[in-house]
Design a protein around this motif. Sequence first.
Motif, PDB file in Angstrom:
ATOM      1  N   LEU A 105       0.832  -1.204   0.000  1.00 51.38           N
ATOM      2  CA  LEU A 105       0.000   0.000   0.000  1.00 51.38           C
ATOM      3  C   LEU A 105       0.865   1.251   0.000  1.00 51.38           C
ATOM      4  N   GLU A 106       1.948   1.228   0.770  1.00 52.44           N
ATOM      5  CA  GLU A 106       2.849   2.387   0.800  1.00 52.44           C
ATOM      6  C   GLU A 106       3.482   2.619  -0.570  1.00 52.44           C
ATOM      7  N   LYS A 107       3.901   1.541  -1.225  1.00 59.74           N
ATOM      8  CA  LYS A 107       4.486   1.668  -2.555  1.00 59.74           C
ATOM      9  C   LYS A 107       3.476   2.230  -3.548  1.00 59.74           C
ATOM     10  N   PHE A 108       2.222   1.758  -3.461  1.00 60.40           N
ATOM     11  CA  PHE A 108       1.185   2.236  -4.374  1.00 60.40           C
ATOM     12  C   PHE A 108       0.895   3.715  -4.139  1.00 60.40           C
ATOM     13  N   ILE A 109       0.817   4.115  -2.883  1.00 56.02           N
ATOM     14  CA  ILE A 109       0.546   5.529  -2.570  1.00 56.02           C
ATOM     15  C   ILE A 109       1.695   6.410  -3.050  1.00 56.02           C
ATOM     16  N   LYS A 110       2.928   5.935  -2.903  1.00 53.88           N
ATOM     17  CA  LYS A 110       4.063   6.705  -3.417  1.00 53.88           C
ATOM     18  C   LYS A 110       3.965   6.878  -4.928  1.00 53.88           C
ATOM     19  N   PHE A 111       3.527   5.826  -5.627  1.00 54.35           N
ATOM     20  CA  PHE A 111       3.347   5.910  -7.081  1.00 54.35           C
ATOM     21  C   PHE A 111       2.258   6.920  -7.438  1.00 54.35           C
ATOM     22  N   ILE A 112       1.114   6.851  -6.735  1.00 53.30           N
ATOM     23  CA  ILE A 112       0.021   7.792  -6.988  1.00 53.30           C
ATOM     24  C   ILE A 112       0.463   9.219  -6.674  1.00 53.30           C
ATOM     25  N   CYS A 121      -6.554  15.633  -5.009  1.00 54.81           N
ATOM     26  CA  CYS A 121      -7.452  14.554  -5.431  1.00 54.81           C
ATOM     27  C   CYS A 121      -7.710  14.598  -6.935  1.00 54.81           C
ATOM     28  N   VAL A 122      -7.981  15.789  -7.461  1.00 49.87           N
ATOM     29  CA  VAL A 122      -8.226  15.935  -8.897  1.00 49.87           C
ATOM     30  C   VAL A 122      -6.975  15.561  -9.690  1.00 49.87           C
ATOM     31  N   SER A 123      -5.826  16.011  -9.226  1.00 50.19           N
ATOM     32  CA  SER A 123      -4.569  15.717  -9.926  1.00 50.19           C
ATOM     33  C   SER A 123      -4.266  14.224  -9.905  1.00 50.19           C
ATOM     34  N   ALA A 124      -4.487  13.580  -8.753  1.00 49.83           N
ATOM     35  CA  ALA A 124      -4.244  12.139  -8.665  1.00 49.83           C
ATOM     36  C   ALA A 124      -5.188  11.376  -9.590  1.00 49.83           C
ATOM     37  N   LYS A 125      -6.463  11.788  -9.629  1.00 46.61           N
ATOM     38  CA  LYS A 125      -7.433  11.131 -10.505  1.00 46.61           C
ATOM     39  C   LYS A 125      -7.061  11.315 -11.971  1.00 46.61           C
TER      40      LYS A 125
END
Length: 713
Positions: free
Chosen positions: A553-560, A576-580
């Motif tokens: 999960l930490e790796k995925f959040i770092k990627f996002i 949130c908009v930028s991540a989406k």
Amino acid sequence: MKGEPTQFDPTFTGPIHNRSCTDIICCVLFMLVIAGYIVVGILAWLYGDPRHVLYPRNSTGMFCGIGQNKDKPNVMYFDIIKCATATNVMAAALQGLQCPTTQVCVKSCPSEFWILSPLAHSPSANPANYFKQEYCVPSFQLQGTRYSSMDIVNKELCPFFYMPTTSVLGRCLPSLGGNAYNPSNIPTNFTLPGLDANQTLAAIRNATGDLTNSFNIKDVGLRIFEDFAKSWHWIVAGLVIAMVVSVLFLLLLRFTAPVLIWVLIIGVLAVGAFGIWYCYNEYISLATSTLTFNNVGFTTNVQVYLQVRDTWLAFLIILSIVEAILLLALIFLRTRIFIAIALIQETSKALGHMMSTLFYPIVTFVLLLVCVSYWGITALYLATSGAPVYKVVAMNTTQGDCSVIRANETCDPEMFNTTQYPTCPSARCVFINYNTEGLFQKNLFNLQIYNVIAFLWCVNFVIALGHCTLAGAFASYYWAFSKPADIPTFPLIQSFMRALRYHVGSLAFGALILTLVQIVRIILEYLDHKFKEAQNPCTRFIMCCLKCCFYCLEKFIKFINRNAYIMIAIYGKNFCVSAKNAFSLLMRNIIRDVEFRHTSDLWSFMCELKLMTSGLFSGVLAFFFFSGRIQTPGTTFETAALNYYWMPIITVVFGAYLIAHGFFSVYNMGVDTLFLCFLEDLERNDGSPQKPYFMSKNLMKILNKKNKPAKTG
């Protein structure tokens, strides 16, 4: 999930300048946390006293090494065997060593075995002929004393014995190194009361068995500092060479990237082909073997399975399938590999036009150093908050009537006098702990937790700021139609100021999400360590699964977060908009993204090899130089003058790796930013005069695209 493709905007020419503040609520929350962090630091500074940790104390509570004991930096224990147990000696030493024996500040630790001679037991013996004043309680003077030698020992005014000790963090602890405790080096008359020579030796060894830190840390530290003072200019020269090599490597990638990547790809295929050949040979060589999995059963001896013919058949099939997949991917996705190579080359060109980006990691390093230093100092001051508490303790309850000492009776070490307890000559005023009664002291644990959370949030924010700043600079390069003429002036500084002015809240939001996951991982690690002994296989399995899940999960959040920061730097939208938008853009180009990631991973592996090679190369040069194997004519540097020539070598190797890693992190951020810009470019534009592509000519050639010239009237 994929969203709508990005529409053409005739006014868009790169990172938007007309933007507004984003994620204001999170920005305010982050500022409040920082303000609270500053308040905690101030309170810790007001109430804390790091001298409690940095300097040892004697029995009266006075610090050794400062004040009136400035020339006496070490504390000596009259009976080290009472407190040097295998379970608590080091922990007690770091907390003041609260053991039931007198402690005095001394200039140097004893270096020999000594025990009070039987001749001194005579009432007519002069104690000054047997004891050393430097090892006695400062308030007691041997010359002219009315006490007999046994009175002095019973009142613990001077030690009955001492043994070779070494200063460890200012504490005189037994010297376990060398031959100090070899039976042949222990005097025959050195026997503790009630024990013979062999029993005395056994008692010493049992009491000091776990004290492995027998070297003088302060002395080693001073020697290392002296080595740095003598060789710092050569260390700097080695780091400069590593920096120049790294910069040249990155700038030359525009020419060498295709060759290196194809060498990597062919190398992977060659390794796979060799594996297939080797498995086939092993399979053929075991043609006469009758051993099967049914015969072997389950065993922990892996070598047994390698004697089974079917094992190599399974390996052969797996490797063949993998090799076939790699070959098919190479054949059908070769265009996307060319795109990845072109983006890597384009990043190298961008670095050539914006050399300042290579040095931004210095800013990140300084900010991280500030965060780490503030956290460490605050934690130290919090740990030593509260006034020290002293209580009256009977050092030897077998002598006299010590029942006069009330339970938990406090005292003042500067005003304490043993004559207040005439029936208990061993009464002493001893430091116990720090006061925990006040409101501030009662919440020290909570403040330490706050210190850790605020520290993690600040560190993640600093890293996020670096990502957003570099992304803005590289995006400015990509969206410049005529390079380098249209590249903005000072793109890195402009991007940095935009991030600080408008997007502190968004960066703090992303950093907070990552911090929460990291806190959960820390809690899991703590619980795993705390209950490791009591866990059964089922709970261990559950704990392992939880740790693995939160790691992923930490790796995925770092990627996002990384891709969200790129979009924030370009469009100025909230987190949130930028991540989406970033995630949707990647999903719409999933095939390109997967192939790009694979090629990028190979490239990252190559660069990691380069980093290690750079560090090892610098280390080899440093070794030959600092060990005297390379003579430098015209210099006055002498390697024989160094105490530990390996310390400058380690410094050069570690420093060279950090420098190369910092440069590569900039390069990696540039590749990711240009890739997202490239995907946006394909969606926004079609190569017409009204919607021309911003990508390089090399990329357009690979995609078989081109910008159509404007029609002339």
